[in-house]
Design an enzyme around this catalytic site. Structure first.
Site, PDB file in Angstrom:
ATOM      1  N   PHE A  11       0.821  -1.226   0.000  1.00 60.49           N
ATOM      2  CA  PHE A  11       0.000   0.000   0.000  1.00 60.49           C
ATOM      3  C   PHE A  11       0.855   1.277   0.000  1.00 60.49           C
ATOM      4  N   THR A  36       3.830 -10.957  -0.876  1.00 65.59           N
ATOM      5  CA  THR A  36       3.010 -11.728   0.067  1.00 65.59           C
ATOM      6  C   THR A  36       1.542 -11.438  -0.272  1.00 65.59           C
ATOM      7  N   ASP A  58      12.733 -11.836  -1.015  1.00 61.21           N
ATOM      8  CA  ASP A  58      12.534 -11.644   0.421  1.00 61.21           C
ATOM      9  C   ASP A  58      13.638 -10.756   0.998  1.00 61.21           C
ATOM     10  N   ALA A  80       7.154  -4.925   5.374  1.00 56.62           N
ATOM     11  CA  ALA A  80       6.819  -5.380   6.732  1.00 56.62           C
ATOM     12  C   ALA A  80       5.583  -6.253   6.663  1.00 56.62           C
ATOM     13  N   THR A 121       6.287   3.238  12.622  1.00 58.59           N
ATOM     14  CA  THR A 121       4.903   3.555  12.941  1.00 58.59           C
ATOM     15  C   THR A 121       4.785   4.229  14.308  1.00 58.59           C
ATOM     16  N   ASP A 122       3.708   4.979  14.492  1.00 61.98           N
ATOM     17  CA  ASP A 122       3.459   5.601  15.800  1.00 61.98           C
ATOM     18  C   ASP A 122       3.101   4.558  16.864  1.00 61.98           C
ATOM     19  N   GLU A 123       2.740   3.336  16.412  1.00 63.64           N
ATOM     20  CA  GLU A 123       2.308   2.316  17.373  1.00 63.64           C
ATOM     21  C   GLU A 123       3.417   1.859  18.304  1.00 63.64           C
ATOM     22  N   TYR A 148       2.704  -7.080  16.356  1.00 58.89           N
ATOM     23  CA  TYR A 148       3.104  -6.215  15.234  1.00 58.89           C
ATOM     24  C   TYR A 148       3.933  -5.038  15.733  1.00 58.89           C
ATOM     25  N   SER A 149       3.355  -4.267  16.675  1.00 59.55           N
ATOM     26  CA  SER A 149       4.053  -3.032  17.062  1.00 59.55           C
ATOM     27  C   SER A 149       5.338  -3.321  17.836  1.00 59.55           C
ATOM     28  N   LYS A 152       7.944  -3.923  15.210  1.00 60.35           N
ATOM     29  CA  LYS A 152       8.348  -2.642  14.597  1.00 60.35           C
ATOM     30  C   LYS A 152       9.256  -1.885  15.568  1.00 60.35           C
ATOM     31  N   ILE A 189     -10.415   1.279   6.856  1.00 61.48           N
ATOM     32  CA  ILE A 189     -11.198   2.088   5.898  1.00 61.48           C
ATOM     33  C   ILE A 189     -11.585   1.279   4.659  1.00 61.48           C
ATOM     34  N   ARG A 212      -7.693   7.249  15.863  1.00 61.12           N
ATOM     35  CA  ARG A 212      -6.517   7.137  15.005  1.00 61.12           C
ATOM     36  C   ARG A 212      -6.262   8.518  14.379  1.00 61.12           C
TER      37      ARG A 212
HETATM   38  P1  NAD Z   1       1.387  -3.540   3.371  1.00 55.45           P
HETATM   39  O1  NAD Z   1       1.124  -4.750   4.189  1.00 55.45           O
HETATM   40  O2  NAD Z   1       0.327  -2.979   2.508  1.00 55.45           O
HETATM   41  O3  NAD Z   1       2.646  -3.805   2.432  1.00 55.45           O
HETATM   42  C1  NAD Z   1       3.789  -4.496   2.862  1.00 55.45           C
HETATM   43  C2  NAD Z   1       4.583  -4.905   1.626  1.00 55.45           C
HETATM   44  O4  NAD Z   1       5.779  -5.560   2.073  1.00 55.45           O
HETATM   45  C3  NAD Z   1       3.840  -5.882   0.712  1.00 55.45           C
HETATM   46  O5  NAD Z   1       4.000  -5.506  -0.631  1.00 55.45           O
HETATM   47  C4  NAD Z   1       4.523  -7.225   0.985  1.00 55.45           C
HETATM   48  O6  NAD Z   1       4.509  -8.095  -0.118  1.00 55.45           O
HETATM   49  C5  NAD Z   1       5.937  -6.759   1.321  1.00 55.45           C
HETATM   50  N1  NAD Z   1       6.646  -7.724   2.158  1.00 55.45           N
HETATM   51  C6  NAD Z   1       6.207  -8.337   3.293  1.00 55.45           C
HETATM   52  N2  NAD Z   1       7.145  -9.175   3.765  1.00 55.45           N
HETATM   53  C7  NAD Z   1       8.215  -9.085   2.928  1.00 55.45           C
HETATM   54  C8  NAD Z   1       9.488  -9.694   2.900  1.00 55.45           C
HETATM   55  N3  NAD Z   1       9.869 -10.581   3.832  1.00 55.45           N
HETATM   56  N4  NAD Z   1      10.335  -9.366   1.893  1.00 55.45           N
HETATM   57  C9  NAD Z   1       9.964  -8.477   0.950  1.00 55.45           C
HETATM   58  N5  NAD Z   1       8.768  -7.880   0.915  1.00 55.45           N
HETATM   59  C10 NAD Z   1       7.903  -8.163   1.905  1.00 55.45           C
HETATM   60  O7  NAD Z   1       1.925  -2.467   4.412  1.00 55.45           O
HETATM   61  P2  NAD Z   1       1.732  -0.880   4.421  1.00 55.45           P
HETATM   62  O8  NAD Z   1       0.497  -0.543   5.146  1.00 55.45           O
HETATM   63  O9  NAD Z   1       1.982  -0.354   3.058  1.00 55.45           O
HETATM   64  O10 NAD Z   1       2.964  -0.483   5.371  1.00 55.45           O
HETATM   65  C11 NAD Z   1       4.251  -0.230   4.827  1.00 55.45           C
HETATM   66  C12 NAD Z   1       5.185   0.192   5.940  1.00 55.45           C
HETATM   67  O11 NAD Z   1       4.685   1.350   6.587  1.00 55.45           O
HETATM   68  C13 NAD Z   1       5.336  -0.859   7.044  1.00 55.45           C
HETATM   69  O12 NAD Z   1       6.674  -0.850   7.460  1.00 55.45           O
HETATM   70  C14 NAD Z   1       4.422  -0.371   8.156  1.00 55.45           C
HETATM   71  O13 NAD Z   1       4.879  -0.789   9.402  1.00 55.45           O
HETATM   72  C15 NAD Z   1       4.568   1.142   7.999  1.00 55.45           C
HETATM   73  N6  NAD Z   1       3.435   1.968   8.431  1.00 55.45           N
HETATM   74  C16 NAD Z   1       2.170   1.688   8.000  1.00 55.45           C
HETATM   75  C17 NAD Z   1       1.120   2.559   8.354  1.00 55.45           C
HETATM   76  C18 NAD Z   1      -0.285   2.317   7.869  1.00 55.45           C
HETATM   77  O14 NAD Z   1      -1.184   3.067   8.249  1.00 55.45           O
HETATM   78  N7  NAD Z   1      -0.550   1.332   7.033  1.00 55.45           N
HETATM   79  C19 NAD Z   1       1.390   3.672   9.153  1.00 55.45           C
HETATM   80  C20 NAD Z   1       2.700   3.899   9.597  1.00 55.45           C
HETATM   81  C21 NAD Z   1       3.721   3.059   9.208  1.00 55.45           C
HETATM   82  O1  DAU Z   2      -0.800   3.802  13.411  1.00 50.31           O
HETATM   83  C1  DAU Z   2      -0.137   3.249  12.329  1.00 50.31           C
HETATM   84  C2  DAU Z   2      -0.615   1.841  12.096  1.00 50.31           C
HETATM   85  O2  DAU Z   2      -1.926   1.947  11.519  1.00 50.31           O
HETATM   86  C3  DAU Z   2       0.296   1.028  11.189  1.00 50.31           C
HETATM   87  O3  DAU Z   2       1.507   0.825  11.860  1.00 50.31           O
HETATM   88  C4  DAU Z   2      -0.324  -0.317  10.823  1.00 50.31           C
HETATM   89  O4  DAU Z   2       0.481  -0.973   9.867  1.00 50.31           O
HETATM   90  C5  DAU Z   2      -1.701  -0.080  10.232  1.00 50.31           C
HETATM   91  O5  DAU Z   2      -2.334  -1.308   9.960  1.00 50.31           O
HETATM   92  C6  DAU Z   2      -2.546   0.743  11.202  1.00 50.31           C
HETATM   93  O6  DAU Z   2      -2.821  -0.010  12.419  1.00 50.31           O
HETATM   94  P1  DAU Z   2      -4.285   0.009  13.091  1.00 50.31           P
HETATM   95  O7  DAU Z   2      -4.390  -1.198  13.908  1.00 50.31           O
HETATM   96  O8  DAU Z   2      -4.539   1.334  13.697  1.00 50.31           O
HETATM   97  O9  DAU Z   2      -5.152  -0.073  11.719  1.00 50.31           O
HETATM   98  P2  DAU Z   2      -6.443  -0.912  11.296  1.00 50.31           P
HETATM   99  O10 DAU Z   2      -6.800  -0.434   9.924  1.00 50.31           O
HETATM  100  O11 DAU Z   2      -6.267  -2.359  11.495  1.00 50.31           O
HETATM  101  O12 DAU Z   2      -7.533  -0.396  12.322  1.00 50.31           O
HETATM  102  C7  DAU Z   2      -7.797   0.989  12.518  1.00 50.31           C
HETATM  103  C8  DAU Z   2      -8.774   1.114  13.685  1.00 50.31           C
HETATM  104  O13 DAU Z   2     -10.040   0.581  13.303  1.00 50.31           O
HETATM  105  C9  DAU Z   2      -8.374   0.331  14.918  1.00 50.31           C
HETATM  106  O14 DAU Z   2      -8.780   1.061  16.057  1.00 50.31           O
HETATM  107  C10 DAU Z   2      -9.164  -0.972  14.816  1.00 50.31           C
HETATM  108  C11 DAU Z   2     -10.444  -0.518  14.142  1.00 50.31           C
HETATM  109  N1  DAU Z   2     -11.128  -1.484  13.266  1.00 50.31           N
HETATM  110  C12 DAU Z   2     -10.407  -2.166  12.343  1.00 50.31           C
HETATM  111  C13 DAU Z   2     -11.016  -3.032  11.457  1.00 50.31           C
HETATM  112  C14 DAU Z   2     -10.216  -3.815  10.442  1.00 50.31           C
HETATM  113  C15 DAU Z   2     -12.512  -1.618  13.331  1.00 50.31           C
HETATM  114  O15 DAU Z   2     -13.184  -0.973  14.170  1.00 50.31           O
HETATM  115  N2  DAU Z   2     -13.134  -2.458  12.459  1.00 50.31           N
HETATM  116  C16 DAU Z   2     -12.445  -3.184  11.530  1.00 50.31           C
HETATM  117  O16 DAU Z   2     -13.067  -3.938  10.763  1.00 50.31           O
END
Ligand code: NAD
Ligand code: DAU
Length: 332
Positions: A11, A36, A58, A80, A121-123, A148-149, A152, A189, A212
Site C-alpha cells: 500500500f 506476500t 525476500d 513489513a 509507525t506511531d504504534e 506487530y508493534s 516494529k 477504511i 486514530r
Molecule cells: P502492506 O502490508 O500494505 O505492504 C507491505 C509490503 O511488504 C507488501 O507488498 C509485501 O509483499 C511486502 N513484504 C512483506 N514481507 C516481505 C518480505 N519478507 N520481503 C519483501 N517484501 C515483503 O503495508 P503498508 O500498510 O503499506 O505499510 C508499509 C510500511 O509502513 C510498514 O513498514 C508499516 O509498518 C509502515 N506503516 C504503515 C502505516 C499504515 O497506516 N498502514 C502507518 C505507519 C507506518
Molecule cells: O498507526 C499506524 C498503524 O496503523 C500502522 O503501523 C499499521 O500498519 C496499520 O495497519 C494501522 O494499524 P491500526 O491497527 O490502527 O489499523 P487498522 O486499519 O487495522 O484499524 C484501525 C482502527 O479501526 C483500529 O482502532 C481498529 C479498528 N477497526 C479495524 C477493522 C479492520 C474496526 O473498528 N473495524 C475493523 O473492521
C-alpha cells in the site's frame, strides 16, 4: 540517483513509488517485494519498466539484498508484515520480516555504506488516554502493545544501534494511520468501504471510541522524500497531519458519503489489547525540514478514496472473500 524501495508493491510503498516517479523523473527505482498476500504487482502498473524494476524476493535473503545494495545509492525500507489482527493470530512472520528482514538490510547498508531510511509507525509508543494533552513525539518512551508493534519497535531499535555502533547512515520515521488508494481490504477504511459496496454493514470493533490520527498516503510520501533528501543521519522524525478521528466518526462519514444511513453499521468483538488513541506531534519535521501536509481535508480525501474503491473493484475483489473468511474465524 538509484533508489531501492523494499515493500514497494504494498500500500504505502507503491504510493511512494508513484510519488517518486512523478516528482523525481530522473531517478531509477528498484522495488524489492516478496509479493506476500499484501503485495500486488498491479499496484505498479502503468510505470515505465525502463525506470521502475520489480525484483520479487525476500528482504531476509542476504545474497539478494547484498546484490541490490551494491547497485543502489539509497534504500527506503517499507517492507513489513503490517496488520495487527494478523499478528494476534500468527506472530511468527512478523518476527521474520520485521526483525530479521530489517537486520539483513542493516548489515547490507553497513557493508556497502549506503543511505537507509527506515519506515516505522506511531504504534511503537503504545497508546494515549483520550484526554491526554501530550501527543507522541520523537522522545516518547517506546511501549508497544501488539506483536506487530513490538516487532516494529524492535526494528527501530536495531536501526538506532547500527547507527551508533557501526555508523550506518540511517534515519527513521514514525508515521500515523495512512489512508488512500491501494490499501488492502483487511484494513479499517477499505474494509468498511468494500463491505458497503458488497451490500453488508461496516464492522466497528468494540465501542468505536478508539482514535486514530489519519494522514493521506501522499503526505506520507512527501514527508519520506523530504527526510531522504534533507534529514539528519541518526535522527527520528514523527509524521502526522493532525487528523485525529474516532472509529465511529469515520464509519459514519463513510456511510454518509456512500449515501447510506449513518447508523447502519454493526458492533463486533473488540481487538485484544486494542490501543485506545494515537496522536502525533509533527513539529520537528515541520520546523527543521520545512515539510507540511497538503491533504488536510479528511472528508474530501475519504470521498476520493471511496471513489477509488468504487472504480477499482477488479483490484480489491479477489482479496475480499478470503479476508472476510479470516475475520469470520476470529469473530471480528
Ligand atoms: P502492506 O502490508 O500494505 O505492504 C507491505 C509490503 O511488504 C507488501 O507488498 C509485501 O509483499 C511486502 N513484504 C512483506 N514481507 C516481505 C518480505 N519478507 N520481503 C519483501 N517484501 C515483503 O503495508 P503498508 O500498510 O503499506 O505499510 C508499509 C510500511 O509502513 C510498514 O513498514 C508499516 O509498518 C509502515 N506503516 C504503515 C502505516 C499504515 O497506516 N498502514 C502507518 C505507519 C507506518
Ligand atoms: O498507526 C499506524 C498503524 O496503523 C500502522 O503501523 C499499521 O500498519 C496499520 O495497519 C494501522 O494499524 P491500526 O491497527 O490502527 O489499523 P487498522 O486499519 O487495522 O484499524 C484501525 C482502527 O479501526 C483500529 O482502532 C481498529 C479498528 N477497526 C479495524 C477493522 C479492520 C474496526 O473498528 N473495524 C475493523 O473492521
Amino acid at each position: 540517483m538509484k533508489i531501492l524501495v523494499t515493500g514497494g508493491a504494498g500500500f504505502i510503498g507503491s504510493n511512494f513509488v508513484h510519488y517518486i516517479y512523478r516528482e523525481r523523473p530522473d531517478w531509477q527505482i528498484t522495488v524489492l517485494d516478496a509479493l506476500t498476500y499484501a503485495g500486488n504487482k498491479a499496484n505498479l502498473e502503468g510505470l515505465d519498466p525502463q525506470r521502475v524494476a520489480l525484483v520479487i524476493g525476500d528482504i531476509c535473503d542476504e545474497q539478494l539484498v547484498d546484490q541490490l545494495f551494491a547497485d543502489t545509492d539509497a534504500v527506503v525500507h517499507f517492507a513489513a508484515e503490517s496488520h495487527n489482527d494478523n499478528s494476534l493470530t500468527n506472530p511468527r512472520p512478523f518476527l521474520d520480516t520485521n526483525i530479521i528482514g530489517t537486520y539483513t538490510l542493516l548489515e547490507a547498508a553497513r557493508k556497502h555504506n549506503k543511505r537507509l531510511h527506515h519506515i516505522s509507525t506511531d504504534e511503537v509508543y503504545g497508546d494515549l488516554e483520550l484526554d491526554d494533552p501530550n501527543k507522541f513525539n520523537e522522545n516518547t518512551t517506546y511501549n508497544p502493545s501488539s506483536p506487530y508493534s513490538s516487532t516494529k519497535a524492535g526494528s527501530d531499535l536495531l536501526v538506532r544501534a547500527w547507527v551508533r555502533s557501526f555508523g550506518v547512515q540511517a534515519t527513521i520515521s514514525n508515521c500515523s494511520n495512512n489512508y488512500g488508494p491501494y490499501q488492502h481490504v483487511e484494513k479499517f477504511i477499505p474494509r468498511q468501504i468494500t463491505e458497503v459496496l458488497e451490500g453488508r454493514k461496516p464492522k466497528l470493533y468494540g465501542s468505536g471510541e478508539n482514535v486514530r490520527d489519519w494522514i493521506h498516503t501522499e503526505d506520507h510520501s512527501s514527508a519520506v522524500l523530504t527526510i531522504l533528501e534533507k534529514g539528519k543521519i541518526g535522527e527520528t522524525y514523527m509524521i502526522g497531519a493532525e487528523g485525529e478521528k474516532n472509529n465511529k466518526e469515520v464509519v459514519e462519514m463513510i456511510l454518509e458519503l456512500m449515501g447510506k444511513d449513518k447508523s447502519d453499521y454493526e458492533h463486533v468483538n473488540d481487538r485484544p489489547g486494542h490501543d485506545l488513541r494515537y496522536a502525533i506531534d509533527a513539529t520537528k519535521i515541520k520546523s527543521e525540514l520545512g515539510w507540511q501536509p497538503k491533504y488536510t481535508d479528511f472528508r474530501s480525501g475519504l470521498a476520493d478514496t471511496i471513489k477509488w474503491y468504487q472504480d477499482n473493484e477488479a483490484w480489491w475483489k479477489p482479496q475480499k472473500a478470503e479476508t472476510e473468511a479470516k475475520y469470520q474465524e476470529i469473530g471480528r
